[in-house]
Write a protein that holds these residues in place. Structure first.
Motif, PDB file in Angstrom:
ATOM      1  N   SER A 117       0.841  -1.188   0.000  1.00 17.42           N
ATOM      2  CA  SER A 117       0.000   0.000   0.000  1.00 17.42           C
ATOM      3  C   SER A 117       0.879   1.242   0.000  1.00 17.42           C
ATOM      4  CB  SER A 117      -0.927   0.028   1.218  1.00 17.42           C
ATOM      5  OG  SER A 117      -0.178   0.179   2.415  1.00 17.42           O
ATOM      6  N   ALA A 118       0.264   2.367  -0.289  1.00 22.34           N
ATOM      7  CA  ALA A 118       0.955   3.659  -0.229  1.00 22.34           C
ATOM      8  C   ALA A 118      -0.062   4.731   0.123  1.00 22.34           C
ATOM      9  CB  ALA A 118       1.615   3.984  -1.561  1.00 22.34           C
ATOM     10  N   ALA A 119       0.331   5.638   1.010  1.00 24.18           N
ATOM     11  CA  ALA A 119      -0.534   6.734   1.449  1.00 24.18           C
ATOM     12  C   ALA A 119      -1.884   6.222   1.943  1.00 24.18           C
ATOM     13  CB  ALA A 119      -0.719   7.746   0.309  1.00 24.18           C
ATOM     14  N   GLY A 120      -1.854   5.052   2.597  1.00 21.72           N
ATOM     15  CA  GLY A 120      -3.072   4.506   3.174  1.00 21.72           C
ATOM     16  C   GLY A 120      -3.983   3.790   2.204  1.00 21.72           C
ATOM     17  N   LEU A 121      -3.598   3.707   0.923  1.00 21.54           N
ATOM     18  CA  LEU A 121      -4.433   3.067  -0.087  1.00 21.54           C
ATOM     19  C   LEU A 121      -3.769   1.781  -0.566  1.00 21.54           C
ATOM     20  CD1 LEU A 121      -6.990   3.361  -1.865  1.00 21.54           C
ATOM     21  CD2 LEU A 121      -5.547   4.539  -3.550  1.00 21.54           C
ATOM     22  N   PRO A 122      -4.418   0.627  -0.381  1.00 23.99           N
ATOM     23  CA  PRO A 122      -3.825  -0.639  -0.821  1.00 23.99           C
ATOM     24  C   PRO A 122      -3.645  -0.672  -2.338  1.00 23.99           C
ATOM     25  CG  PRO A 122      -5.650  -1.023   0.698  1.00 23.99           C
ATOM     26  CD  PRO A 122      -5.692   0.432   0.323  1.00 23.99           C
ATOM     27  N   PHE A 123      -2.614  -1.376  -2.780  1.00 17.99           N
ATOM     28  CA  PHE A 123      -2.423  -1.577  -4.209  1.00 17.99           C
ATOM     29  C   PHE A 123      -3.532  -2.489  -4.738  1.00 17.99           C
ATOM     30  CE2 PHE A 123       2.358  -1.583  -3.027  1.00 17.99           C
ATOM     31  CZ  PHE A 123       2.348  -0.201  -2.884  1.00 17.99           C
ATOM     32  N   GLY A 124      -3.990  -2.181  -5.944  1.00 21.38           N
ATOM     33  CA  GLY A 124      -4.986  -3.036  -6.576  1.00 21.38           C
ATOM     34  C   GLY A 124      -4.404  -3.934  -7.643  1.00 21.38           C
ATOM     35  N   PHE A 125      -3.318  -3.444  -8.312  1.00 25.97           N
ATOM     36  CA  PHE A 125      -2.868  -4.123  -9.527  1.00 25.97           C
ATOM     37  C   PHE A 125      -1.438  -3.672  -9.824  1.00 25.97           C
ATOM     38  CE2 PHE A 125      -4.956  -5.384 -13.839  1.00 25.97           C
ATOM     39  CZ  PHE A 125      -3.790  -5.971 -14.293  1.00 25.97           C
ATOM     40  N   VAL A 126      -0.476  -4.106  -8.993  1.00 19.41           N
ATOM     41  CA  VAL A 126       0.918  -3.723  -9.230  1.00 19.41           C
ATOM     42  C   VAL A 126       1.363  -4.329 -10.556  1.00 19.41           C
ATOM     43  CG1 VAL A 126       3.285  -3.904  -8.388  1.00 19.41           C
ATOM     44  CG2 VAL A 126       1.418  -3.462  -6.795  1.00 19.41           C
ATOM     45  N   ASP A 127       1.986  -3.519 -11.423  1.00 15.14           N
ATOM     46  CA  ASP A 127       2.144  -3.927 -12.815  1.00 15.14           C
ATOM     47  C   ASP A 127       3.585  -4.024 -13.302  1.00 15.14           C
ATOM     48  OD1 ASP A 127       1.849  -4.136 -15.689  1.00 15.14           O
ATOM     49  OD2 ASP A 127      -0.206  -3.484 -15.410  1.00 15.14           O
ATOM     50  N   ASP A 128       4.412  -3.013 -13.053  1.00 16.96           N
ATOM     51  CA  ASP A 128       5.785  -3.052 -13.568  1.00 16.96           C
ATOM     52  C   ASP A 128       6.711  -2.360 -12.574  1.00 16.96           C
ATOM     53  OD1 ASP A 128       7.792  -3.734 -15.349  1.00 16.96           O
ATOM     54  OD2 ASP A 128       7.531  -1.944 -16.584  1.00 16.96           O
ATOM     55  N   VAL A 129       8.019  -2.643 -12.706  1.00 22.52           N
ATOM     56  CA  VAL A 129       8.983  -2.097 -11.756  1.00 22.52           C
ATOM     57  C   VAL A 129      10.340  -1.941 -12.421  1.00 22.52           C
ATOM     58  CG1 VAL A 129       9.617  -4.400 -10.889  1.00 22.52           C
ATOM     59  CG2 VAL A 129       9.978  -2.395  -9.442  1.00 22.52           C
ATOM     60  N   THR A 130      11.085  -0.924 -11.988  1.00 21.50           N
ATOM     61  CA  THR A 130      12.478  -0.754 -12.369  1.00 21.50           C
ATOM     62  C   THR A 130      13.233  -0.256 -11.139  1.00 21.50           C
ATOM     63  OG1 THR A 130      13.970   0.187 -14.039  1.00 21.50           O
ATOM     64  CG2 THR A 130      12.280   1.651 -13.167  1.00 21.50           C
ATOM     65  N   VAL A 131      14.539  -0.525 -11.076  1.00 22.56           N
ATOM     66  CA  VAL A 131      15.364  -0.157  -9.922  1.00 22.56           C
ATOM     67  C   VAL A 131      16.500   0.729 -10.396  1.00 22.56           C
ATOM     68  CG1 VAL A 131      16.891  -1.049  -8.114  1.00 22.56           C
ATOM     69  CG2 VAL A 131      14.783  -2.271  -8.680  1.00 22.56           C
ATOM     70  N   ASP A 132      16.816   1.785  -9.620  1.00 30.09           N
ATOM     71  CA  ASP A 132      17.891   2.682 -10.027  1.00 30.09           C
ATOM     72  C   ASP A 132      19.256   2.024  -9.840  1.00 30.09           C
ATOM     73  OD1 ASP A 132      18.470   2.891  -7.301  1.00 30.09           O
ATOM     74  OD2 ASP A 132      17.659   4.910  -7.108  1.00 30.09           O
ATOM     75  N   ALA A 133      20.277   2.606 -10.469  1.00 28.07           N
ATOM     76  CA  ALA A 133      21.614   1.998 -10.491  1.00 28.07           C
ATOM     77  C   ALA A 133      22.221   1.888  -9.097  1.00 28.07           C
ATOM     78  CB  ALA A 133      22.534   2.808 -11.403  1.00 28.07           C
ATOM     79  N   ALA A 134      21.880   2.822  -8.207  1.00 27.41           N
ATOM     80  CA  ALA A 134      22.424   2.800  -6.847  1.00 27.41           C
ATOM     81  C   ALA A 134      21.721   1.786  -5.949  1.00 27.41           C
ATOM     82  CB  ALA A 134      22.323   4.193  -6.231  1.00 27.41           C
ATOM     83  N   GLY A 135      20.585   1.294  -6.393  1.00 28.74           N
ATOM     84  CA  GLY A 135      19.837   0.343  -5.585  1.00 28.74           C
ATOM     85  C   GLY A 135      19.082   0.974  -4.437  1.00 28.74           C
ATOM     86  N   ARG A 136      18.875   2.281  -4.487  1.00 28.03           N
ATOM     87  CA  ARG A 136      18.152   2.942  -3.404  1.00 28.03           C
ATOM     88  C   ARG A 136      16.644   2.874  -3.589  1.00 28.03           C
ATOM     89  NH1 ARG A 136      18.424   9.210  -1.060  1.00 28.03           N
ATOM     90  NH2 ARG A 136      16.756   8.885   0.464  1.00 28.03           N
ATOM     91  N   TYR A 137      16.192   3.049  -4.848  1.00 33.52           N
ATOM     92  CA  TYR A 137      14.758   3.139  -5.103  1.00 33.52           C
ATOM     93  C   TYR A 137      14.295   2.092  -6.118  1.00 33.52           C
ATOM     94  CZ  TYR A 137      14.983   7.863  -3.018  1.00 33.52           C
ATOM     95  OH  TYR A 137      15.187   8.928  -2.186  1.00 33.52           O
ATOM     96  N   ALA A 138      13.065   1.650  -5.915  1.00 32.67           N
ATOM     97  CA  ALA A 138      12.322   0.923  -6.937  1.00 32.67           C
ATOM     98  C   ALA A 138      11.175   1.821  -7.381  1.00 32.67           C
ATOM     99  CB  ALA A 138      11.775  -0.388  -6.385  1.00 32.67           C
ATOM    100  N   TYR A 139      11.078   2.046  -8.673  1.00 34.11           N
ATOM    101  CA  TYR A 139       9.965   2.802  -9.244  1.00 34.11           C
ATOM    102  C   TYR A 139       8.993   1.782  -9.827  1.00 34.11           C
ATOM    103  CZ  TYR A 139      13.092   6.788  -8.778  1.00 34.11           C
ATOM    104  OH  TYR A 139      13.940   7.748  -8.265  1.00 34.11           O
ATOM    105  N   PHE A 140       7.721   1.894  -9.445  1.00 38.72           N
ATOM    106  CA  PHE A 140       6.776   0.883  -9.910  1.00 38.72           C
ATOM    107  C   PHE A 140       5.386   1.484 -10.086  1.00 38.72           C
ATOM    108  CE2 PHE A 140       6.570   0.817  -5.332  1.00 38.72           C
ATOM    109  CZ  PHE A 140       5.303   0.374  -4.966  1.00 38.72           C
ATOM    110  N   SER A 141       4.538   0.730 -10.753  1.00 43.27           N
ATOM    111  CA  SER A 141       3.194   1.210 -11.067  1.00 43.27           C
ATOM    112  C   SER A 141       2.139   0.356 -10.377  1.00 43.27           C
ATOM    113  CB  SER A 141       2.958   1.186 -12.586  1.00 43.27           C
ATOM    114  OG  SER A 141       3.144  -0.117 -13.105  1.00 43.27           O
ATOM    115  N   ASP A 142       1.081   1.013  -9.960  1.00 40.51           N
ATOM    116  CA  ASP A 142      -0.141   0.349  -9.530  1.00 40.51           C
ATOM    117  C   ASP A 142      -1.184   0.737 -10.559  1.00 40.51           C
ATOM    118  OD1 ASP A 142      -2.039  -1.042  -8.058  1.00 40.51           O
ATOM    119  OD2 ASP A 142      -2.478   0.638  -6.730  1.00 40.51           O
ATOM    120  N   ALA A 143      -1.529  -0.196 -11.428  1.00 40.11           N
ATOM    121  CA  ALA A 143      -2.378   0.129 -12.573  1.00 40.11           C
ATOM    122  C   ALA A 143      -3.707   0.735 -12.152  1.00 40.11           C
ATOM    123  CB  ALA A 143      -2.619  -1.120 -13.416  1.00 40.11           C
ATOM    124  N   SER A 144      -4.283   0.192 -11.084  1.00 43.25           N
ATOM    125  CA  SER A 144      -5.588   0.670 -10.634  1.00 43.25           C
ATOM    126  C   SER A 144      -5.796   0.306  -9.180  1.00 43.25           C
ATOM    127  CB  SER A 144      -6.703   0.037 -11.481  1.00 43.25           C
ATOM    128  OG  SER A 144      -7.983   0.299 -10.935  1.00 43.25           O
TER     129      SER A 144
END
Length: 365
Positions: A143-170
């Motif tokens: 979840s994020a900001a109190g809202l559960p994920f409905g449909f996590v879809d894709d992800v990428t990670v930065d070169a430093a390994g600090r962050y994962a950027y990802f999508s929740d389709a809906s």
């Protein structure tokens, strides 16, 4: 006098009445939002002109696997993908043998490698997950900001390994309900960032139209996210004067963008699930008709054109490769395209194997 004609007539009228009642009154939670899509670009000429450049793709790796949606090539030259039954497998491009790495008991849709060796998984059912080198599976976020994920879809990670950027389709619709989400056009998708050091998930963008593929750009200056339901790719700036600002990277695509990848230098690859549907676009301003469409799709197949479709874009959003194949038996739907070495590898949500095309063929003018 025979009563058969009148009985038949009454039966036909009863059936027609039942069909109309079903289309108008059958309960559905889909609440279509009125919108106006841009006119679809031509497939007859111009940058999206029809062709058969994907006709000669060759199957690669393990076969008879259901829905190899995500696709990675690891440091040892093995293909890694996630399947419909929840398995994540590894296979050599030149072999049909596979090794099961884990089973998420969900639906792994996006994969990324962390610098520490972990496999980061966007699971449409289970959320954001991580698989370590000892094959231990852990949940990173649901979840994020109190809202559960409905449909996590894709992800990428930065070169430093600090962050994962990802999508929740809906946040309203779950895995397998992509059609309902796109038809509704409710704008409940999000672009998210997970901090490996704190375990905190931050919302970078919300109100996205079915947030799908995610990719970091050159120097990690920005991150892109596909908006499948709006036929566009949005950009969120991470560095410089525009940090925190978002804009459009490319708009009015000729199909529904699915996954997105970057070759690390100068090219993005966009997999289009299918060309745009004139019926869906035509009813965009008629919510009632779209609700009727949803009810009809409960009993009839979705009118999805089976065409293989991949675009290559430069770092300015200009189309530099247009790859299609509408012939019988084509490799479709293409939902992932990734460039590795001399090959462009393809994955599919619905197909039974992965495929590849020589990169020089994909880039030929």
């Amino acid at each position: 006098m025979s009563t058969r004609p009148s009985n038949v007539g009454r039966l036909v009228l009863l059936i027609l009445t039942a069909i109309v009642a079903f289309l108008l009154l059958m309960p559905t939670k889909v609440q279509p939002v009125n919108w106006s899509p841009p006119k679809a670009p031509s497939l007859k000429d111009g940058p999206y002109a029809e062709n058969q450049r994907l006709k000669d793709v060759k199957r690669t790796g393990a076969q008879d696997i259901a829905g190899p949606e995500a696709l990675l090539l690891d440091g040892k030259g093995f293909l890694i993908t996630g399947l419909h039954d929840g398995r994540i497998i590894r296979t050599a491009p030149e072999s049909h043998v596979l090794e099961e790495l884990t089973n998420t008991q969900g639906r792994p849709l996006g994969l990324a490698l962390h610098p520490d060796g972990r496999l980061i998984i966007a699971d449409g059912i289970k959320g954001l997950l991580a698989l370590d080198t000892q094959h231990n599976l852990t949940t990173l976020a649901t979840s994020a900001a109190g809202l559960p994920f409905g449909f996590v879809d894709d992800v990428t990670v930065d070169a430093a390994g600090r962050y994962a950027y990802f999508s929740d389709a809906s946040s309203r619709w779950g895995y397998g309900e992509d059609g309902e989400a796109v038809i509704e056009h409710g704008g409940d998708g999000r672009l998210l960032r997970y901090d490996f050091s704190t375990g905190h998930t931050e919302v970078l963008l919300d109100q996205l139209q079915f947030a799908n593929g995610v990719a970091l750009g050159p120097n990690e200056d920005y991150v892109l996210v596909n908006e499948t339901g709006a036929y566009r790719i949005s950009r969120y700036w991470l560095k410089g004067d525009k940090a925190g600002v978002h804009d459009l990277f490319i708009d009015n695509l000729p199909g529904l963008p699915d996954n997105l990848s970057f070759n690390g230098k100068d090219r993005f690859w966009v997999a289009l699930y299918s060309p745009r549907n004139p019926l869906l676009d035509g009813f965009a301003g008629y919510p009632l008709m779209r609700k009727i469409m949803v009810r009809a799709l409960m009993v009839v197949p979705k009118p999805i054109e089976r065409k293989a479709f991949v675009l290559g874009l430069d770092v300015n959003g200009k189309v530099i490769a247009n790859l299609q194949d509408g012939s019988s038996g084509n490799y479709s739907p293409v939902t992932t395209a990734r460039e590795y070495g001399d090959w462009l590898y393809l994955g599919s949500l619905k197909n039974t194997g992965m495929a590849r095309l020589p990169l020089k063929v994909a880039l030929a003018q």
